[in-house]
Design an enzyme around this catalytic site. Structure first.
Site, PDB file in Angstrom:
ATOM      1  N   LYS A  91      -1.886 -78.286  27.833  1.00 60.44           N
ATOM      2  CA  LYS A  91      -1.786 -78.050  29.275  1.00 60.44           C
ATOM      3  C   LYS A  91      -0.876 -79.107  29.879  1.00 60.44           C
ATOM      4  O   LYS A  91      -1.186 -80.308  29.814  1.00 60.44           O
ATOM      5  CB  LYS A  91      -3.173 -78.154  29.913  1.00 60.44           C
ATOM      6  N   ASP A 103       1.800 -74.996  28.262  1.00 57.98           N
ATOM      7  CA  ASP A 103       1.445 -74.138  29.398  1.00 57.98           C
ATOM      8  C   ASP A 103       1.415 -75.014  30.645  1.00 57.98           C
ATOM      9  O   ASP A 103       0.612 -75.940  30.732  1.00 57.98           O
ATOM     10  CB  ASP A 103       0.052 -73.534  29.139  1.00 57.98           C
ATOM     11  N   GLU A 109       4.624 -71.422  28.273  1.00 51.03           N
ATOM     12  CA  GLU A 109       3.853 -70.444  29.050  1.00 51.03           C
ATOM     13  C   GLU A 109       3.880 -70.740  30.548  1.00 51.03           C
ATOM     14  O   GLU A 109       3.737 -71.890  30.958  1.00 51.03           O
ATOM     15  CB  GLU A 109       2.413 -70.476  28.528  1.00 51.03           C
TER      16      GLU A 109
END
Ligand code: CA
Length: 382
Positions: A171, A200, A226
């Site tokens: 993340k 992401d 992402e």
């Protein structure tokens, strides 16, 4: 077989330790579950995906007030007919977001019910399984304080590796400098030849920063990048695809074949990520998969829901054809969220399990799960 009742369950539980992704702090886990019962006494379970900042009451209200009155007395096996009926009658106030998540919950429950009626797994009703096992990737690396957590995140990478994961998604979206620091630390800690990484940012950046981050991380051979920009900005998605070597992924915040049509016609993604609990359920996901295939786009479903959404995703994963066929093609992966989810593991009798680095797709009837209703009562808020 007629639908005789639709029951809605709102589940919530506070997290002992709140965590952040780039869009905010998550303080609790929640879920909107639905149980559809037929006049033959069979039941099917479904779930409306509730993301970390989304109140579960929205989808629950849509099911109660807009969908349920249109379902009672209908043929429960008319999955496609009912999907279109629900979509068209909510179009003027729906089309996206929690309204489509509500339709998704009903649709998943109807497929589960159909599986119990025909005594087949959902994947069989959809045309069979391309695979009976799927490689998971670990989703985690949330923040506990915000910035400057690279050392702790590198330790988390070791933990996922030691638990048997061979792919993990980091993340990012906490500032380009902080993001790069995290990736440097993680790739210096684990063997990136053996562990595949993806990133992401949850659409934290505009085009320029997204490009800057993508370029800075090009050496890591990421499997995908992402949600680099907001889901509305398909032009920047396309420009990033043109200007970076890393495959661009997105779609968890897009809904239905209508929404995906825009994504595909803009050439926005290499990898589409419909979430079965919010893209319109199994019926919509089936159509989105066919569209992706025809557009040369791979599909890797987004999965962050409870055990019911995970089970529906596994059935779907069985049915995804590889987009680029060869003897040794790239197979779709299962998103295996490792963040705290107090009721996920107690919600079904056989929760998701990693064995020799793989997850087996259940072959029981319907979604192949047994829901523990005591757990639902324990966390129920409605
Ligand atoms: Ca995501």
């Amino acid at each position: 077989m007629k639908i005789s009742s639709v029951d809605i369950f709102i589940l919530k539980t506070p997290l002992a330790e709140p965590f952040a992704f780039s869009q905010g702090w998550v303080h609790r886990r929640s879920a909107t579950l639905v149980k559809v019962t037929s006049d033959t006494g069979l039941t099917g379970w479904g779930e409306a995906f509730t993301q970390g900042l989304e109140p579960p009451e929205i989808a629950a209200a849509v099911i109660e007030h807009a969908l349920k009155p249109r379902l009672i007395g209908e043929n429960a096996l008319d999955t496609s007919v009912l999907w279109h009926k629900l979509y068209h009658t909510t179009r003027d106030y729906g089309r996206k977001g929690s309204v489509i998540a509500a339709i998704s919950a009903i649709d998943i429950a109807l497929w589960d019910l159909a599986g119990h009626h025909y005594q087949k797994p959902v994947y069989q009703l959809l045309g069979g399984a391309f695979r009976n096992q799927v490689q998971p990737y670990a989703t985690g690396f949330y923040r506990l304080t915000g910035k400057n957590e690279s050392a702790r995140l590198a330790e988390e990478a070791i933990r996922h590796r030691d638990n048997g994961f061979t792919a993990m998604k980091i993340k990012l979206g906490f500032g380009v400098k902080d993001d790069i620091e995290v990736m440097e630390k993680i790739s210096a800690t684990i063997d990136t030849q053996a562990i595949e990484l993806m990133i992401d940012t949850n659409h934290a950046y505009g085009y320029r920063e997204a490009l800057q981050l993508g370029r800075a991380l090009e050496a890591y051979n990421l499997r995908w990048y992402e949600e680099p920009v907001v889901p509305e900005d398909l032009t920047s998605y396309r420009k990033l695809r043109d200007n970076l070597d890393v495959p661009i992924a997105g779609g968890e915040n897009e809904h239905t074949p209508f929404g995906y049509q825009a994504l595909f016609s803009a050439g926005a993604v290499d990898i589409a990520q419909p979430d079965v609990g919010s893209c319109g359920g199994i019926t919509a996901a089936r159509d989105i998969i066919a569209m992706a295939h025809a557009n040369g786009v791979a599909v890797n479903p987004h999965v962050w829901g409870s055990a019911i959404a995970q089970a529906a995703s596994l059935q779907l994963l069985a049915t995804i054809p590889v987009t680029h066929h060869s003897l040794f093609p790239q197979q779709p992966l299962l998103e295996f969220d490792c963040s705290s989810h107090p009721f996920r593991n107690q919600l079904i009798t056989h929760p998701l399990k990693l064995e020799n680095g793989m997850v087996t797709i259940p072959d029981g009837n319907g979604l192949g799960i047994s829901v523990v209703e005591d757990t639902i009562e324990q966390y129920r808020c409605n």
